[in-house]
Design an enzyme around this catalytic site. Structure first.
Site, mmCIF file in Angstrom:
data_model
loop_
_atom_site.group_PDB
_atom_site.id
_atom_site.type_symbol
_atom_site.label_atom_id
_atom_site.label_comp_id
_atom_site.label_asym_id
_atom_site.label_seq_id
_atom_site.Cartn_x
_atom_site.Cartn_y
_atom_site.Cartn_z
ATOM 1 N N LYS A 78 6.929 -10.721 12.416
ATOM 2 C CA LYS A 78 8.033 -9.929 12.997
ATOM 3 C C LYS A 78 8.198 -10.295 14.473
ATOM 4 O O LYS A 78 9.310 -10.513 14.962
ATOM 5 C CB LYS A 78 7.739 -8.435 12.853
ATOM 6 C CG LYS A 78 7.989 -7.926 11.447
ATOM 7 C CD LYS A 78 7.338 -6.590 11.190
ATOM 8 C CE LYS A 78 7.417 -6.245 9.697
ATOM 9 N NZ LYS A 78 6.513 -5.187 9.292
ATOM 10 N N GLN A 105 3.476 -0.213 11.564
ATOM 11 C CA GLN A 105 3.056 -0.971 10.380
ATOM 12 C C GLN A 105 2.211 -0.090 9.461
ATOM 13 O O GLN A 105 1.210 0.482 9.881
ATOM 14 C CB GLN A 105 2.262 -2.216 10.826
ATOM 15 C CG GLN A 105 1.859 -3.134 9.699
ATOM 16 C CD GLN A 105 3.050 -3.779 8.996
ATOM 17 O OE1 GLN A 105 3.991 -4.246 9.616
ATOM 18 N NE2 GLN A 105 3.017 -3.781 7.675
ATOM 19 N N ASP A 142 12.931 1.203 10.603
ATOM 20 C CA ASP A 142 12.297 1.078 9.288
ATOM 21 C C ASP A 142 12.935 2.068 8.299
ATOM 22 O O ASP A 142 12.692 2.003 7.099
ATOM 23 C CB ASP A 142 10.796 1.390 9.444
ATOM 24 C CG ASP A 142 9.948 0.568 8.494
ATOM 25 O OD1 ASP A 142 10.483 -0.392 7.908
ATOM 26 O OD2 ASP A 142 8.753 0.884 8.335
#
Ligand code: NAD
Length: 293
Positions: free
Chosen positions: A51, A95, A118
């Site tokens: 990322k 994450q 997200d």
């Protein structure tokens, strides 16, 4: 059988990002993404590194925050508060999975919904359920939908069967596919670990999505002739013939299923390529919202 590869479609998304990026630059904005990683899980580390790399390739501002495994809930919440207040950061991703002693839900709820690229904050999930496109949809489901759109697969009135009901993938994809937007308007069935007689259900699918987490679980007995199959699964299995002794496979038994399909995504090289692309697209959109563009 048509192979739906992720790379060219992800490239399309990146090209759109670059156009948007130039507009933002002209308006004096630089999109910024912060990724928070807790602990040393090798798979999570690899995702975070890619990322970060993609952000830099696109010329975006990228911040990687690595915290030790034994970080406390309060420490993590303080990191989120700082990022929420940071004007240079437009997107925040924590994450997952987090170490077991941490409360993931509380941490996600703490993220400013306008920076929740997200798409897992209740405000964004609510907007997804309400067909409100001002929210952010989770990246992997959006990536699946984009693959269908770009491959010219009509979803209107089609029966989409999704195996897996996680918020991250199955449940969110169900909301997207039954929505009224582009690449949607489908009739959706969600199957899961308690579903009875799965093959008879999945054989009704015009579009079958596997998001289960069990290597090569979906076999020919689950698939109707001429179906479109989207394999979200990413599983590492032992393989003495591969370099390193392991390789990646999906939740679909590709070799036995592909011949029955109108179209199918491979693993690796399928949906996995789309997730980061959609994350970048969401971050740029978050920056555009901030810039009032
Ligand atoms: P999860 O473990 O949270 O959910 C798995 C789902 O599968 C559950 O809802 C469960 O009910 C269902 N399931 C389990 N066994 C079943 C069975 N026997 N029959 C029917 N349903 C069953 O997993 P997840 O986070 O949704 O991920 C699913 C897969 O997708 C994993 O392989 C994961 O690695 C992969 N994944 C890929 C990406 C990507 O970028 N391509 C992103 C996220 C997840």
């Amino acid at each position: 059988m048509k192979l739906i590869e992720g790379a060219p479609i992800a490239e399309l998304v990146y090209r759109e990002c670059l156009v948007s990026f130039e507009e933002l630059k002209a308006a004096g904005f630089l999109p910024g993404l912060a990724v928070v990683l807790v602990g040393d899980d090798p798979a999570s580390k690899a995702y975070v590194a890619s990322k970060d790399r993609k952000c830099r390739e696109l010329g975006m501002h990228s911040v990687k925050i690595e915290k030790p495994e034994n970080s406390t809930q309060e420490e993590l919440l303080a990191v989120i508060d700082e990022l929420n207040a940071d004007e240079a950061i437009h997107g925040i991703l924590v994450q997952m999975p987090l170490p077991r002693h941490l409360d993931e839900e509380e941490i996600i709820r703490r993220i400013d919904p306008g920076k929740d690229v997200d798409g897992l904050h209740p405000v964004n999930l609510g907007k997804l359920a309400m067909d409100d496109s001002s929210g952010f949809a989770p990246c992997t489901p959006s990536g699946c939908q984009r693959m269908l759109i770009e491959s010219g697969i009509d979803t209107v009135g089609k029966h989409v069967v999704i195996v897996g009901r996680s918020l991250l993938v199955g449940k969110s994809l169900a909301l997207l596919m039954m929505g009224k937007g582009k690449g949607a308007n489908a009739t959706v069935t969600v199957a899961h670990s308690r579903t009875k007689d799965l093959p008879s259900l999945t054989r009704q699918a015009d579009i079958l999505v596997a998001a289960i987490g069990i290597p090569r679980f979906i076999g020919p007995e689950h698939v109707k002739d001429g179906a479109v199959v989207i394999d979200v699964g990413i599983n590492r299995i032992d393989d003495a013939n591969s370099r390193g002794g392991t390789r990646l496979v999906g939740d679909v038994d590709f070799d036995r299923v592909a011949g029955k399909c109108e179209a199918i995504t491979p693993v690796p090289g399928g949906v996995g390529r789309m997730t980061i692309a959609m994350l970048m697209a969401n971050t740029i959109r978050a920056c555009r919202q901030k810039a009032g563009l």
